[in-house]
Enzyme design. Structure first.
Site, mmCIF file in Angstrom:
data_model
loop_
_atom_site.group_PDB
_atom_site.id
_atom_site.type_symbol
_atom_site.label_atom_id
_atom_site.label_comp_id
_atom_site.label_asym_id
_atom_site.label_seq_id
_atom_site.Cartn_x
_atom_site.Cartn_y
_atom_site.Cartn_z
ATOM 1 N N LYS B 145 0.823 -1.139 0.016
ATOM 2 C CA LYS B 145 -0.047 -0.083 0.055
ATOM 3 C C LYS B 145 0.823 1.136 -0.117
ATOM 4 O O LYS B 145 1.953 1.410 0.883
ATOM 5 C CB LYS B 145 -0.725 0.033 1.356
ATOM 6 C CG LYS B 145 -2.114 -0.774 1.105
ATOM 7 C CD LYS B 145 -3.138 -0.214 2.213
ATOM 8 C CE LYS B 145 -4.344 -1.094 2.122
ATOM 9 N NZ LYS B 145 -5.223 -0.787 3.527
ATOM 10 N N GLU B 238 -7.089 -5.919 -0.957
ATOM 11 C CA GLU B 238 -8.065 -5.509 0.205
ATOM 12 C C GLU B 238 -9.511 -5.570 -0.151
ATOM 13 O O GLU B 238 -10.230 -4.942 -0.101
ATOM 14 C CB GLU B 238 -7.639 -4.148 0.703
ATOM 15 C CG GLU B 238 -8.607 -4.218 2.200
ATOM 16 C CD GLU B 238 -7.967 -2.802 2.670
ATOM 17 O OE1 GLU B 238 -7.383 -1.808 1.918
ATOM 18 O OE2 GLU B 238 -8.152 -2.510 3.806
ATOM 19 N N ARG B 242 -8.075 -8.680 4.309
ATOM 20 C CA ARG B 242 -6.923 -7.733 4.608
ATOM 21 C C ARG B 242 -7.367 -6.762 5.759
ATOM 22 O O ARG B 242 -6.779 -6.071 6.480
ATOM 23 C CB ARG B 242 -6.586 -7.060 3.312
ATOM 24 C CG ARG B 242 -5.516 -6.089 3.904
ATOM 25 C CD ARG B 242 -4.641 -6.075 2.287
ATOM 26 N NE ARG B 242 -3.477 -5.067 2.732
ATOM 27 C CZ ARG B 242 -2.395 -4.656 1.793
ATOM 28 N NH1 ARG B 242 -2.420 -5.467 0.671
ATOM 29 N NH2 ARG B 242 -1.487 -3.968 2.098
ATOM 30 N N ASN B 246 -6.971 -3.964 10.206
ATOM 31 C CA ASN B 246 -7.533 -2.726 10.693
ATOM 32 C C ASN B 246 -8.032 -2.459 12.140
ATOM 33 O O ASN B 246 -8.659 -1.938 12.632
ATOM 34 C CB ASN B 246 -8.725 -1.987 9.826
ATOM 35 C CG ASN B 246 -8.155 -1.584 8.491
ATOM 36 O OD1 ASN B 246 -7.095 -1.080 8.339
ATOM 37 N ND2 ASN B 246 -9.015 -1.783 7.593
ATOM 38 N N HIS B 249 -8.108 0.210 14.249
ATOM 39 C CA HIS B 249 -8.038 1.349 13.426
ATOM 40 C C HIS B 249 -9.227 2.314 13.558
ATOM 41 O O HIS B 249 -9.191 3.511 13.085
ATOM 42 C CB HIS B 249 -7.633 1.041 12.138
ATOM 43 C CG HIS B 249 -5.830 0.724 12.207
ATOM 44 N ND1 HIS B 249 -5.441 -0.257 13.097
ATOM 45 C CD2 HIS B 249 -4.766 1.058 11.825
ATOM 46 C CE1 HIS B 249 -4.113 -0.348 12.913
ATOM 47 N NE2 HIS B 249 -3.862 0.651 11.998
ATOM 48 N N HIS B 268 -0.042 7.933 15.871
ATOM 49 C CA HIS B 268 -1.015 6.988 14.922
ATOM 50 C C HIS B 268 -0.941 5.491 16.028
ATOM 51 O O HIS B 268 -2.074 5.064 16.340
ATOM 52 C CB HIS B 268 -0.599 6.617 13.689
ATOM 53 C CG HIS B 268 -1.080 5.328 13.014
ATOM 54 N ND1 HIS B 268 -2.488 5.475 12.468
ATOM 55 C CD2 HIS B 268 -0.835 4.150 12.449
ATOM 56 C CE1 HIS B 268 -2.998 4.525 12.036
ATOM 57 N NE2 HIS B 268 -1.723 3.390 12.130
#
Lengths: 370, 370
Positions: B145, B238, B242, B246, B249, B268
């Protein structure tokens, strides 16, 4: 007239190209069949919008999918980083998700730019091509190459991003100026010259019908898309065979650069036409092909009204050494040798990996207009 | 200490991650083994350059490959369209070809931006990652990514572009501030919580050795890369599994947005730490997991010095409804339901597709700091 479908076989990235009249006005229904529930944004330019935007918006709206419209100035300058940022920002502002559809309505500039934007928003959204020029229908709408220009060269920035659907509305071509149609026709003839000698012979007989529209035009576009789709399916990411599609493009690009991309003197397809004639003549000079084949290519280009030699370009050209400089800007010269697409005859082109630079320069001198 | 190799199995896009001390200073040799003859450009930021640029340039030069260097300001603002254009222009100006190598030397910002640039110059160049933060080594350097931020959201623009090689120099982590190392550790713990309960238990015992460096640190990074590589190999683009990555997240991103991405309040990895604790607590509240497991996660995060609840964020937070607004900015709410990564216990996370919005809001109210 019926619609012809060409399938581009790329595994899980396979898609259909529909070719026929009236497809723009059926866009809403045809997109909904393949991408149910997808919302849409249309990217187009001001010229194309005047001719074709309304029926497409009406068709999408009738299918319950009122689109966002992103309108850009027409012309090659639009293939820039600035326009890319505009399109990307506008797609995000319209709150489109990965499963929604970004539609390119226009010629090659709009298609290349929009495909690039669709390829990078949310790391890849659905993309639909609605090419409105002959060049875009037979070339840039097949194969997934997208991109913009850098100040240092054309198409240097982009991604491979395959569309989900291509709608090539052949009636849209009736609104093209003849010169632009002709320029696109150079790429049609190219597919015959690469590896389809029968198609080239068919064009020699039927080109008038292709120009006047109707079934022969649809047939020529379908054959071209099939030819390109075959090459792309063999080599999606251009690591080998796909280079054959550059037949005529090495000389052609050099001539475009030498005329400073001034469309009043030479447009891309015209450069390709001259480039293809030169590639055949150069192959004959290297004793790889018969001079008769070179003459046959030149005659056909002349018949349809395309330029076929450097002398056909209005205005003065730089000398042979300078032209050679434009060629080497485009590619690596390793140990004095270059890669070219050459031919053994009509429909027998091949990738030649070590063409001596000295031969290219001598050939350019002999064929120079000045 | 020996170097550990993790293979990311992606067919013809497979690549190795090398993990161990001193790899930056061996960059020239290791890149030449995999990409012989490739010329190189290094993209880095001013902070990382001060610590690590010289040995890398020396190593490449010793291998006969004097690199171009593209240096950017440090910080999240660098993940912008403007920086992208700078890097792209500089790579083209250095006359690098598709087969040459663009090297990202830095943390996640540099890696994401550089990978994106490498993915779009000439429609995709060779890309080498040299991550210098723990977060980048275990997260952004695995999986391809790449991207930049839009004014409307983070990472909304980018491509999937796999590197050819990742060199994770574990000695580089010794120069990180402790707070940044801890934040990266949250993602290490995440891999245990997703589907590797034994790894989480190992971390509970060995986290001190991971922080102090040495073999345990290499082992933790290798396990993390293996865990992420497994998920990515199953779902490169994704479309399914995938999403498990997360975990933590959804809440984490909302808290980052609610603190206006002010790194002095929350970075983060800290958002992810609190987010993981909340995901476990929320799963317990929905009677999907035992409250004991939520307590175990909270205890481990507290032990290593990470924030684990909203009250740990300095300064006032918006109220529960406003926090919920940040969550829905991030994702579609269809018919009042959201997709979340929830869990049935340590190492048993799953994608929950219809979590009622009302439950999320009640939960946020109960757990709010204010």
């Amino acid at each position: 007239m019926s619609v012809v479908t060409v399938e581009v076989g790329l595994g899980d990235r396979a898609y259909d190209i529909l070719i026929g009249p009236g497809l723009i006005a059926r866009g809403g229904e045809l997109i909904q069949q393949r991408l149910p529930k997808a919302r849409a944004a249309i990217v187009t330019d001001e010229n194309v919008a005047a001719a074709h935007l309304e029926p497409l918006v009406a068709s999408l709206s009738a299918a319950g999918n009122v689109p966002a419209v992103i309108k850009l100035p027409a012309g090659e300058k639009t293939k820039s980083f600035d326009s890319l940022q505009t399109v990307v920002d506008d797609i995000i502002a319209a709150r489109l998700e990965r499963g929604d559809a970004v539609i390119a309505l226009g010629g090659g500039v709009i298609g290349d730019l929009t495909g690039f934007a669709a390829g990078i928003v949310r790391r890849g959204m659905n993309f639909v091509q609605m090419p409105t020029s002959l060049l875009a229908q037979v070339d840039s709408s097949v194969g997934g190459k997208t991109g913009i220009n850098s100040p240092r060269g054309k198409n240097l920035i982009g991604v491979f991003h395959q569309p989900k659907l291509v709608l090539a509305d052949t009636a849209a071509l009736d609104t093209l100026p003849l010169r632009e149609f002709r320029a696109g026709y150079a790429e049609v003839a190219k597919y015959g010259l690469i590896d389809r000698p029968d198609f080239f012979a068919w064009l020699e007989t039927n080109w008038r019908e292709v120009f006047s529209g109707g079934a022969a035009r649809i047939e020529a576009i379908a054959q071209s898309c099939r030819a390109k789709a075959d090459v792309v399916a063999r080599d999606e990411f251009e690591t080998g065979d796909r280079a054959l599609l550059n037949l005529g493009h090495t000389f052609g690009h050099a001539l475009e650069a030498a005329t400073a991309y001034d469309g009043s003197r030479l447009v891309h397809g015209e450069g390709v036409a001259i480039g293809m004639a030169l590639a055949h003549r150069f192959s004959a000079r290297l004793n790889m092909a018969s001079p008769d084949d070179a003459a046959r290519v030149e005659a056909h280009l002349r018949d349809v009204g395309l330029p076929w030699r450097m002398a056909d370009i209005p205005g003065a050209l730089p000398d042979a050494e300078a032209l050679f400089g434009y060629i080497t800007q485009d590619k690596k010269v390793s140990r004095g040798a270059l890669t070219f697409i050459l031919t053994r005859g009509i429909g027998q082109s091949f990738i030649a990996r070590d063409v001596p630079a000295s031969e290219v320069i001598s050939f350019l001198k002999e064929n120079h207009a000045g």
